[in-house]
Structure formats: C-alpha cells, structure tokens
Write a protein that holds these residues in place. Structure first.
Motif, PDB file in Angstrom:
ATOM      1  N   ILE A   1       0.845  -1.196   0.000  1.00  0.00           N
ATOM      2  CA  ILE A   1       0.000   0.000   0.000  1.00  0.00           C
ATOM      3  C   ILE A   1       0.877   1.242   0.000  1.00  0.00           C
ATOM      4  CG2 ILE A   1      -1.717   1.302   1.324  1.00  0.00           C
ATOM      5  CD1 ILE A   1      -2.750  -1.369   2.369  1.00  0.00           C
ATOM      6  N   GLY A   2       0.498   2.204  -0.810  1.00  0.00           N
ATOM      7  CA  GLY A   2       1.212   3.471  -0.880  1.00  0.00           C
ATOM      8  C   GLY A   2       0.275   4.626  -0.589  1.00  0.00           C
ATOM      9  N   LEU A   3       0.681   5.508   0.303  1.00  0.00           N
ATOM     10  CA  LEU A   3      -0.103   6.677   0.673  1.00  0.00           C
ATOM     11  C   LEU A   3       0.527   7.938   0.097  1.00  0.00           C
ATOM     12  CD1 LEU A   3      -0.936   5.870   4.409  1.00  0.00           C
ATOM     13  CD2 LEU A   3      -2.255   5.322   2.356  1.00  0.00           C
ATOM     14  N   CYS A   4      -0.282   8.958  -0.049  1.00  0.00           N
ATOM     15  CA  CYS A   4       0.132  10.202  -0.695  1.00  0.00           C
ATOM     16  C   CYS A   4       0.849  11.112   0.301  1.00  0.00           C
ATOM     17  CB  CYS A   4      -1.091  10.899  -1.278  1.00  0.00           C
ATOM     18  SG  CYS A   4      -0.753  12.534  -1.996  1.00  0.00           S
ATOM     19  N   TYR A   5       1.980  11.686  -0.127  1.00  0.00           N
ATOM     20  CA  TYR A   5       2.751  12.639   0.691  1.00  0.00           C
ATOM     21  C   TYR A   5       3.177  13.816  -0.180  1.00  0.00           C
ATOM     22  CZ  TYR A   5       3.050   9.487   4.690  1.00  0.00           C
ATOM     23  OH  TYR A   5       2.746   8.707   5.769  1.00  0.00           O
ATOM     24  N   ILE A   6       3.494  14.914   0.478  1.00  0.00           N
ATOM     25  CA  ILE A   6       3.929  16.119  -0.209  1.00  0.00           C
ATOM     26  C   ILE A   6       5.144  16.695   0.500  1.00  0.00           C
ATOM     27  CG2 ILE A   6       2.262  17.520   1.098  1.00  0.00           C
ATOM     28  CD1 ILE A   6       2.200  19.452  -1.280  1.00  0.00           C
ATOM     29  N   ARG A   7       6.105  17.179  -0.282  1.00  0.00           N
ATOM     30  CA  ARG A   7       7.281  17.866   0.243  1.00  0.00           C
ATOM     31  C   ARG A   7       7.263  19.308  -0.260  1.00  0.00           C
ATOM     32  NH1 ARG A   7      11.138  14.930  -1.692  1.00  0.00           N
ATOM     33  NH2 ARG A   7      11.708  13.780   0.192  1.00  0.00           N
ATOM     34  N   SER A   8       7.333  20.231   0.678  1.00  0.00           N
ATOM     35  CA  SER A   8       7.312  21.647   0.321  1.00  0.00           C
ATOM     36  C   SER A   8       7.882  22.469   1.471  1.00  0.00           C
ATOM     37  CB  SER A   8       5.877  22.098  -0.001  1.00  0.00           C
ATOM     38  OG  SER A   8       5.836  23.490  -0.236  1.00  0.00           O
ATOM     39  N   PRO A   9       8.605  23.526   1.179  1.00  0.00           N
ATOM     40  CA  PRO A   9       9.103  24.408   2.255  1.00  0.00           C
ATOM     41  C   PRO A   9       8.041  25.360   2.782  1.00  0.00           C
ATOM     42  CG  PRO A   9       9.860  25.200   0.134  1.00  0.00           C
ATOM     43  CD  PRO A   9       9.144  23.897  -0.135  1.00  0.00           C
ATOM     44  N   TYR A  10       6.844  25.331   2.202  1.00  0.00           N
ATOM     45  CA  TYR A  10       5.796  26.288   2.576  1.00  0.00           C
ATOM     46  C   TYR A  10       4.710  25.655   3.455  1.00  0.00           C
ATOM     47  CZ  TYR A  10       8.005  28.862  -1.200  1.00  0.00           C
ATOM     48  OH  TYR A  10       8.923  29.502  -1.998  1.00  0.00           O
TER      49      TYR A  10
ATOM     50  N   LYS B   1       6.843  17.383  11.273  1.00  0.00           N
ATOM     51  CA  LYS B   1       6.933  16.638  10.024  1.00  0.00           C
ATOM     52  C   LYS B   1       7.574  15.279  10.247  1.00  0.00           C
ATOM     53  CE  LYS B   1       6.303  20.990   8.565  1.00  0.00           C
ATOM     54  NZ  LYS B   1       6.152  22.134   9.482  1.00  0.00           N
ATOM     55  N   ILE B   2       7.184  14.297   9.410  1.00  0.00           N
ATOM     56  CA  ILE B   2       7.798  12.979   9.444  1.00  0.00           C
ATOM     57  C   ILE B   2       9.258  13.086   9.018  1.00  0.00           C
ATOM     58  CG2 ILE B   2       7.666  10.645   8.507  1.00  0.00           C
ATOM     59  CD1 ILE B   2       4.692  11.125   8.066  1.00  0.00           C
ATOM     60  N   LEU B   3       9.503  13.770   7.932  1.00  0.00           N
ATOM     61  CA  LEU B   3      10.830  14.139   7.480  1.00  0.00           C
ATOM     62  C   LEU B   3      10.839  15.645   7.284  1.00  0.00           C
ATOM     63  CD1 LEU B   3      11.438  11.297   4.843  1.00  0.00           C
ATOM     64  CD2 LEU B   3      12.356  11.408   7.171  1.00  0.00           C
ATOM     65  N   THR B   4      11.954  16.184   6.908  1.00  0.00           N
ATOM     66  CA  THR B   4      12.053  17.625   6.715  1.00  0.00           C
ATOM     67  C   THR B   4      11.126  18.073   5.597  1.00  0.00           C
ATOM     68  OG1 THR B   4      14.361  17.538   7.423  1.00  0.00           O
ATOM     69  CG2 THR B   4      13.638  19.523   6.272  1.00  0.00           C
TER      70      THR B   4
END
Length: 410
Positions: A191-200, A207-210
């Motif tokens: 299973i894959g879930l949706c994630y987003i990486r953004s400095p804003y 956060k889980i990661l930076t």
C-alpha cells in the motif's frame, strides 16, 4: 456475516517464580510538554485501527480528556470522553443507528480509534478537564476507494511523482505484506499513501521528514489542496509462494508452476480442516463476508472450495461489471446472490487458513407491510400527491374550457 470462533483454553500450572516484575521509568517524568502546542502528523489507511498515546502531561494530572477538531481554529471542539473513557459527549452528532461507543476507546492515557474513516481525519489533542492541551496529533485517514491498482506480473507502472519548484507530490509505500496463502501460489500487497514535500508547510506541525507531510494534513496550504485531491492511494499486487510449516507440505517449484496455470498436481488433496459456518441467504440480495479478526492492513485471501479467488481477477476496480469481488478492506462482496454462488468459501489471514462459510440459497423473506412503515408512508404520500396534482390539472382544464365557451358566446 462475520465469522468468529472462540479461543481454546488449556489448563496449565503457572508458578509465581516464572514472573519477573520490572520497574520501568515513568515516561511522563522524562517527557515534558511543549510550551507551544504542536501537532504530530500521521497517515493511515481507511478501516485501520490506530492508537494515539498522550506522550506528555503534568505529573499531578491523573486522567486526561481527548478532544477532536476537524479544522484547526474552525468550528467547535468535540470531547471524545465523558471523563470515564466510554463515549462522545457531542450530542449534536447523535442520531439513530449510530453506535458511538464502538468508534472510540480510551485505554489509560491513549485514544484508540477503531475502523477509522476519512471523515475521522483532523486534529486530536489530549488535555485536562479544564481544557488545557498537552499533546496533539494531525491525523490523515486516506481512502482506498478508486485506488490506483498495479499488478507486477502485468508490468503495470505506478503513478509518477509530480514535482515543481515549490512542491513535490509522491507516494510512500509500506512494506510488502506476508504471502496470503501457503503451499499454493499466493499474493502479496503493498500500500502506498500520498505525501507532499514543500518548504511552505505550516510550522505548527511536526513533520515525518524535513518539509514532508501526508497529503491530507492540516499543514498543507490551501493553494495545494485542489492538486492533492486528484492523487489516489496506490496498491501494488505481486505473486508469491511460501511452503506451509506443518499442515500443508508441498514441493515448492512443482507446486508453484502448477498453481500459476490454475491446476494442481495433488489429486489426494483433502478439504481443509477449519471451522465452517453455514449461512442461508436470500437470492438476489447483497452479501458481504469478513474474515475473522482480519483488518484492512492484513494479508487476506479467499477461496471458493479449492479454487483460489485471486485479486488479479477479483479485486474491486479490475472490472466494473463484477458481481463478486474482494474490496480493499479484505471483504468478499456479492452484489446480488445467485444460484451459482452456492458453495463453501474459505479465508486465509497472514498465510494461515482461518475459517470457512458454507453458503446456501433461500427464498426472500415475506415482508408484511403496515401503514406505519416508512415505505408505506412514502407510497401513500406519492399516490396522494399525484392525485392532488392531477386534480389541479383537471380543474384548470375545466376552467379553460368554460372561459373559452363564455367568450365564444359574446
């Protein structure tokens, strides 16, 4: 229909010397609460059960209260406890047919959310009776409906990442599940879930990661939300084979080759010895069967007799015209029971054969209607409304005819 079987209890002699009492350090003495309330982001799949521990509280506080708010700063805050950890106090949400107590449990200082749904996403906070907040969670429950399904044997490709100068939308995959069957060809699911990486992203969220949070997190700015709504949960399926530990021995290579093509090389194969429950269902009515103690994240498989029902053919979304399919919650779903559905259905959980249900067909139950039934009231309202409208049309036409006759005379 939910299959459940009680455990077998075996008497055993236990000596007190076998137990060792360990004194663990109190987490609340070493974990201090933040001066500014932050929210820990976490993502789950629909129908999962998850636990939210209250990771900090003052030492003098002996009990905590859990609060819920859909959008931070918007709307009222619900109390998820009556200070005894049993039910919700939000009376505006109580309605007929809704079992409130089955949706939440409170164990010590932790909140247990059962069979979470996308509408359960939001902010969960543990605090005091006075309304002081100690620790917060930002929960994102992602739906598996209309998920993007890929089969590795068909060399299908997963969804591509979407990347711009200000953000990147990607899928984070869980580990592969264990093989759902043993001794025969099985399947694994990822299973894959949706994630987003953004400095804003908003700064009040851990956060889980930076600069990475789940797509349904409250940390995502509003200008990105319409883009993330198009992103789907991903599910990958691949074939597997594992030998059974004891009860179902087989030759791995030969057995796998035969099962790939739908045959078996064991002519003396016996019917599995598992608990079987008989169910009589009316023809033409829908039916959903659940495997005992199985959850959405478990590896679950279904067989009809000796014929495996592989997700490659029976997974929901593979063919929209399917009458029999396996949904993403691992349930076996019949849209409408037919005569050819008669048989015994077995379910596997985590590679072990668990139980069976013997399905029989019966006649639809005879329904005796009363005038107080909702269907009877609706039918009478429809008939009377139609009669009233036709009466008005008849009177209107008569009036028009009289007027026409009156003006012709003059």
């Amino acid at each position: 229909v939910v299959l459940s079987f009680g455990p077998f209890l075996w008497p055993a002699l236990i000596h007190a010397s076998e137990f060792v009492i360990e004194e663990k350090e109190d987490i609340f003495k070493i974990q201090s609460c933040p001066a500014f309330l932050m929210f820990q982001n976490a993502a789950y799949l629909a129908d999962m059960t998850f636990e939210l521990p209250c990771l900090c509280k003052p030492e003098d506080v002996t009990s905590v209260v859990w609060y819920y708010q859909k959008d931070l700063g918007k709307g009222h805050t619900k109390v998820l406890s009556d200070f005894h950890g049993t039910k919700i106090l939000d009376a505006s949400q109580l309605r007929a047919g809704l079992d409130i107590q089955s949706r939440f449990r409170i164990l010590m200082f932790s909140l247990l959310v059962l069979n979470a749904q996308p509408q359960d996403s939001g902010h969960y906070m543990c605090g005091s009776v006075k309304g002081d907040y100690f620790y917060g969670y930002d929960i994102d429950v992602q739906s598996y409906k209309n998920a993007h399904i890929t089969f590795k044997e068909k060399e299908e490709k997963p969804m591509l990442d979407v990347e711009t100068k200000t953000y990147k939308v990607f899928t984070s995959y869980w580990n592969w599940t264990v093989c759902d069957r043993c001794g025969v060809r099985g399947e694994q699911r990822r299973i894959g879930l949706c994630y987003i990486r953004s400095p804003y992203l908003y700064f009040r969220y851990k956060k889980i990661l930076t600069n990475v949070v789940s797509c349904g997190s409250g940390a995502v700015p509003r200008r990105y939300q319409h883009i993330l709504k198009k992103r789907k949960t991903e599910i990958m399926i691949r074939s597997c084979f594992v030998p059974c530990a004891t009860r179902y021995p087989s030759i791995e290579g030969e057995k796998f080759i035969f099962d790939v093509f739908g045959f078996t090389n064991d002519k003396n194969k016996k019917t599995p010895q598992v608990p079987v429950q008989t169910h009589i269902h009316a023809i033409g009515y829908p039916l959903t069967i659940a495997c005992p103690d199985a959850r959405a994240e478990h590896a679950v498989a279904w067989d009809k007799g000796r014929r495996p029902l592989y997700r490659e053919e029976y997974m929901v979304g593979v063919n929209r015209s399917m009458r029999l399919y396996i949904d993403q919650g691992n349930h076996l779903v019949f849209r409408a029971i037919q005569l050819n559905d008669i048989g015994t259905y077995y379910c596997w959980r985590e590679g072990q054969l668990m139980a069976g249900i013997r399905l029989r067909i019966g006649l639809p139950p005879r329904i005796h209607r009363n005038f107080t039934d909702e269907e009877s009231i609706f039918a009478m309202q429809t008939i009377l409304s139609t009669y009233f409208i036709l009466t008005l049309i008849f009177i209107f036409l008569k009036c028009m005819k009289c007027c026409n006759y009156y003006f012709d005379c003059f």
